[in-house]
Design a protein around this motif. Structure first.
Motif, PDB file in Angstrom:
ATOM      1  N   LEU A 212      19.187  -0.679  11.377  1.00  0.00           N
ATOM      2  CA  LEU A 212      19.485  -1.382  12.559  1.00  0.00           C
ATOM      3  C   LEU A 212      20.577  -2.584  12.053  1.00  0.00           C
ATOM      4  N   GLY A 213      20.629  -2.773  10.806  1.00  0.00           N
ATOM      5  CA  GLY A 213      21.611  -3.841  10.300  1.00  0.00           C
ATOM      6  C   GLY A 213      21.116  -5.017   9.727  1.00  0.00           C
ATOM      7  N   ALA A 214      19.690  -5.075   9.581  1.00  0.00           N
ATOM      8  CA  ALA A 214      18.938  -6.163   8.875  1.00  0.00           C
ATOM      9  C   ALA A 214      19.170  -5.869   7.416  1.00  0.00           C
ATOM     10  N   ALA A 215      19.164  -6.947   6.760  1.00  0.00           N
ATOM     11  CA  ALA A 215      19.447  -7.141   5.300  1.00  0.00           C
ATOM     12  C   ALA A 215      18.274  -6.587   4.220  1.00  0.00           C
ATOM     13  N   GLY A 216      17.089  -6.761   5.123  1.00  0.00           N
ATOM     14  CA  GLY A 216      16.040  -6.420   4.313  1.00  0.00           C
ATOM     15  C   GLY A 216      14.679  -6.913   5.237  1.00  0.00           C
ATOM     16  N   ALA A 217      13.643  -6.593   4.760  1.00  0.00           N
ATOM     17  CA  ALA A 217      12.206  -6.949   5.288  1.00  0.00           C
ATOM     18  C   ALA A 217      11.408  -8.045   4.689  1.00  0.00           C
ATOM     19  N   VAL A 218      10.848  -8.845   5.496  1.00  0.00           N
ATOM     20  CA  VAL A 218       9.718  -9.623   4.948  1.00  0.00           C
ATOM     21  C   VAL A 218       8.380  -9.249   5.149  1.00  0.00           C
ATOM     22  N   VAL A 219       7.493  -8.934   4.207  1.00  0.00           N
ATOM     23  CA  VAL A 219       6.310  -8.356   4.405  1.00  0.00           C
ATOM     24  C   VAL A 219       5.346  -9.350   3.888  1.00  0.00           C
ATOM     25  N   GLY A 220       4.314  -9.464   4.985  1.00  0.00           N
ATOM     26  CA  GLY A 220       3.177 -10.467   4.808  1.00  0.00           C
ATOM     27  C   GLY A 220       1.889  -9.583   4.781  1.00  0.00           C
ATOM     28  N   THR A 221       1.358  -8.689   5.689  1.00  0.00           N
ATOM     29  CA  THR A 221       0.028  -8.311   6.132  1.00  0.00           C
ATOM     30  C   THR A 221      -0.009  -7.524   4.774  1.00  0.00           C
ATOM     31  N   ARG A 222       1.065  -6.283   4.533  1.00  0.00           N
ATOM     32  CA  ARG A 222       0.679  -5.439   3.518  1.00  0.00           C
ATOM     33  C   ARG A 222       0.277  -5.782   2.198  1.00  0.00           C
ATOM     34  N   PHE A 223       0.931  -7.059   2.053  1.00  0.00           N
ATOM     35  CA  PHE A 223       0.405  -7.758   0.696  1.00  0.00           C
ATOM     36  C   PHE A 223      -0.845  -8.498   0.721  1.00  0.00           C
ATOM     37  N   LEU A 224      -1.329  -8.707   1.776  1.00  0.00           N
ATOM     38  CA  LEU A 224      -2.877  -9.344   1.886  1.00  0.00           C
ATOM     39  C   LEU A 224      -3.672  -8.525   1.060  1.00  0.00           C
ATOM     40  N   VAL A 225      -3.444  -7.074   0.891  1.00  0.00           N
ATOM     41  CA  VAL A 225      -4.410  -6.229   0.180  1.00  0.00           C
ATOM     42  C   VAL A 225      -3.827  -5.909  -1.190  1.00  0.00           C
ATOM     43  N   ALA A 226      -2.953  -6.721  -1.703  1.00  0.00           N
ATOM     44  CA  ALA A 226      -2.388  -6.474  -3.114  1.00  0.00           C
ATOM     45  C   ALA A 226      -3.543  -7.148  -4.090  1.00  0.00           C
ATOM     46  N   GLU A 227      -3.740  -6.408  -5.065  1.00  0.00           N
ATOM     47  CA  GLU A 227      -4.932  -6.904  -6.000  1.00  0.00           C
ATOM     48  C   GLU A 227      -4.495  -8.659  -6.393  1.00  0.00           C
ATOM     49  N   GLU A 228      -3.588  -8.922  -6.369  1.00  0.00           N
ATOM     50  CA  GLU A 228      -3.085 -10.478  -6.722  1.00  0.00           C
ATOM     51  C   GLU A 228      -3.165 -11.412  -5.546  1.00  0.00           C
ATOM     52  N   SER A 229      -3.175 -10.818  -4.517  1.00  0.00           N
ATOM     53  CA  SER A 229      -3.380 -11.548  -3.339  1.00  0.00           C
ATOM     54  C   SER A 229      -4.580 -12.612  -3.341  1.00  0.00           C
ATOM     55  N   GLN A 230      -4.451 -13.982  -3.041  1.00  0.00           N
ATOM     56  CA  GLN A 230      -5.699 -14.730  -3.142  1.00  0.00           C
ATOM     57  C   GLN A 230      -6.479 -14.711  -1.742  1.00  0.00           C
ATOM     58  N   TYR A 231      -6.204 -13.792  -1.065  1.00  0.00           N
ATOM     59  CA  TYR A 231      -7.064 -13.684   0.431  1.00  0.00           C
ATOM     60  C   TYR A 231      -8.640 -13.511  -0.119  1.00  0.00           C
ATOM     61  N   PRO A 232      -9.351 -13.885   0.428  1.00  0.00           N
ATOM     62  CA  PRO A 232     -10.990 -13.920   0.118  1.00  0.00           C
ATOM     63  C   PRO A 232     -11.458 -12.304   0.128  1.00  0.00           C
ATOM     64  N   GLU A 233     -12.284 -11.911  -0.713  1.00  0.00           N
ATOM     65  CA  GLU A 233     -12.648 -10.257  -0.651  1.00  0.00           C
ATOM     66  C   GLU A 233     -13.083  -9.980   0.720  1.00  0.00           C
ATOM     67  N   VAL A 234     -13.898 -10.692   1.474  1.00  0.00           N
ATOM     68  CA  VAL A 234     -14.340 -10.248   2.677  1.00  0.00           C
ATOM     69  C   VAL A 234     -13.211 -10.184   3.635  1.00  0.00           C
ATOM     70  N   HIS A 235     -12.143 -10.976   3.451  1.00  0.00           N
ATOM     71  CA  HIS A 235     -10.834 -10.575   4.317  1.00  0.00           C
ATOM     72  C   HIS A 235     -10.273  -9.217   4.123  1.00  0.00           C
ATOM     73  N   LYS A 236     -10.046  -9.156   2.646  1.00  0.00           N
ATOM     74  CA  LYS A 236      -9.480  -8.068   2.284  1.00  0.00           C
ATOM     75  C   LYS A 236     -10.346  -6.757   3.051  1.00  0.00           C
ATOM     76  N   ARG A 237     -11.542  -6.978   2.716  1.00  0.00           N
ATOM     77  CA  ARG A 237     -12.130  -5.772   3.215  1.00  0.00           C
ATOM     78  C   ARG A 237     -12.081  -5.543   4.741  1.00  0.00           C
ATOM     79  N   ALA A 238     -12.070  -6.758   5.368  1.00  0.00           N
ATOM     80  CA  ALA A 238     -11.903  -6.541   6.798  1.00  0.00           C
ATOM     81  C   ALA A 238     -10.481  -6.066   7.246  1.00  0.00           C
ATOM     82  N   ILE A 239      -9.534  -6.297   6.383  1.00  0.00           N
ATOM     83  CA  ILE A 239      -8.173  -5.571   6.752  1.00  0.00           C
ATOM     84  C   ILE A 239      -8.302  -4.192   6.541  1.00  0.00           C
TER      85      ILE A 239
END
Ligand SMILES: Cc1cc2nc3c(=O)[nH]c(=O)nc-3n(C[C@H](O)[C@H](O)[C@H](O)COP(=O)(O)O)c2cc1C
Length: 346
Positions: A212-239
């Motif tokens: 479509l012409g964008a230069a790239g993507a900003v990704v948030g949610t997908r990285f919530l479940v990265a091992e290095e994400s600081q989201y609490p474990e219970v949040h990760k499980r819910a996601i």
């Protein structure tokens, strides 16, 4: 790994047009560094509890990247309204990022964002920083995008659609409408790269927005479940347990967490929980708040307020951030190649 070159990869000197969003409480030093090591670009976000914690995150970045001193190939993102709070108690966070020589500063959700852009540019001028600190601005409408380009000459626009996890304008259009409209409103030459944000959690999404012409993507949610994400474990499980359609936008999330104070018209997208529906039905909010706080303490996934975007559906496990970047990139390359084969065969 196949290459994807766009205006953002050239501007930042990165290998893939994947940008980790600065997510307060999620994007710490380990996550931002791993995204950078995998060839993308990572933003840190402070948690606004004081400068020491943020200093620790920079120390992690420096040790992970093996850069004990000098400029850093990552960015830091700030909520304008937090910097604007009376007394300026959070401004030292921005100053710390600049002292660390970050490559980019990201700004969003403020009434006086021009002031922070000026602070960044003054810092560069005073220190003779080269290359200069890039300014990323997150916008939710064509008017905001045009103002950011004309009045502030920002270096990168992040067009954030209604699908986004966390906070955003309650009246933002879908990203599929916003990005093309922003692109066609910008001048044909000299305009900053535009990144798409909101609900993008697969390589196919990235490929679609590149076409479509964008230069790239900003990704948030997908990285919530990265091992290095600081989201609490219970949040990760819910996601991980969530399905497409499990998220909703509401002002009530912030009322339940006592995190109101956002500029007018800004609400947030998170996983729907029974408490939200109860408040909307008119139940006593003070009591529901208590129940949510107790449930969260117990680690009950149906009580926790987990910010997340519409792209939660396909997220099924914890993964190292590097694998997430690699998967998104490889799948985007495959989609782009497949689409060019189709064009060739028509
Ligand atoms: C948990 C969470 C925290 C966030 N925190 C911030 C923040 O501190 N500053 C900001 O500008 N955006 C923040 N965002 C929004 C992101 O910048 C980005 O626009 C969004 O994550 C993109 O949509 P996606 O989550 O669907 O990928 C946050 C998003 C999430 C999910």
């Amino acid at each position: 790994m196949g290459t994807i070159q766009t205006d953002i990869t050239r501007l930042l000197g990165i290998q893939t047009p994947i940008v980790l969003a600065p997510m307060a409480g999620v994007s710490g030093g380990a996550l931002a560094s791993e995204v950078a090591l995998a060839g993308g670009f990572g933003f840190l976000a402070p948690v606004y509890t004081g400068v020491e914690k943020f200093r620790d995150e920079f120390a992690i970045v420096r040790s992970t990247l093996g850069l004990p001193s000098g400029p850093l190939p990552i960015g830091a993102g700030f909520l304008g309204w937090k910097l604007e709070e009376a007394g300026g108690r959070h401004i030292p966070l921005l100053e710390l990022a600049l002292e660390n020589g970050v490559r980019a500063i990201w700004l969003s959700f403020g009434e006086d964002l021009g002031r922070w852009i000026e602070l960044v540019r003054n810092h560069d001028q005073k220190t003779g920083k080269s290359p200069k600190t890039l300014v990323f601005l997150q916008v939710n409408s064509v008017d905001e995008a045009l103002f950011a380009v004309q009045a502030w000459k920002v270096d990168v626009l992040v067009a954030q659609g209604i699908e986004s996890g966390g906070h955003g304008s309650a009246s933002a259009p879908p990203v599929l409408n916003l990005v093309p409209e922003v692109l066609s409103a910008l001048p044909p030459s000299g305009a900053p790269p535009v990144l798409a944000a909101g609900g993008l959690s697969s390589g196919g999404h990235l490929a679609a927005f590149l076409t479509l012409g964008a230069a790239g993507a900003v990704v948030g949610t997908r990285f919530l479940v990265a091992e290095e994400s600081q989201y609490p474990e219970v949040h990760k499980r819910a996601i991980i347990a969530a399905k497409t359609g499990s998220t909703v936008r509401s002002y009530v999330f912030d009322q339940l967490r006592d995190t109101t104070g956002w500029p007018a018209g800004v609400d947030g997208r998170g996983l729907a929980i029974p408490a939200l529906a109860a408040v909307e039905r008119g139940s006593d909010i003070a009591q529901i708040k208590e129940e949510v706080a107790e449930g969260t303490k117990r680690g009950d996934p149906s009580s926790v307020i987990a910010w997340a975007g519409t792209g939660v559906g396909p997220l099924s496990r914890l993964q190292p951030a590097k694998d997430i970047v690699r998967e998104l990139h490889e799948a985007a390359v495959a989609h782009l190649k497949a689409s060019s084969v189709l064009v060739g065969n028509v």
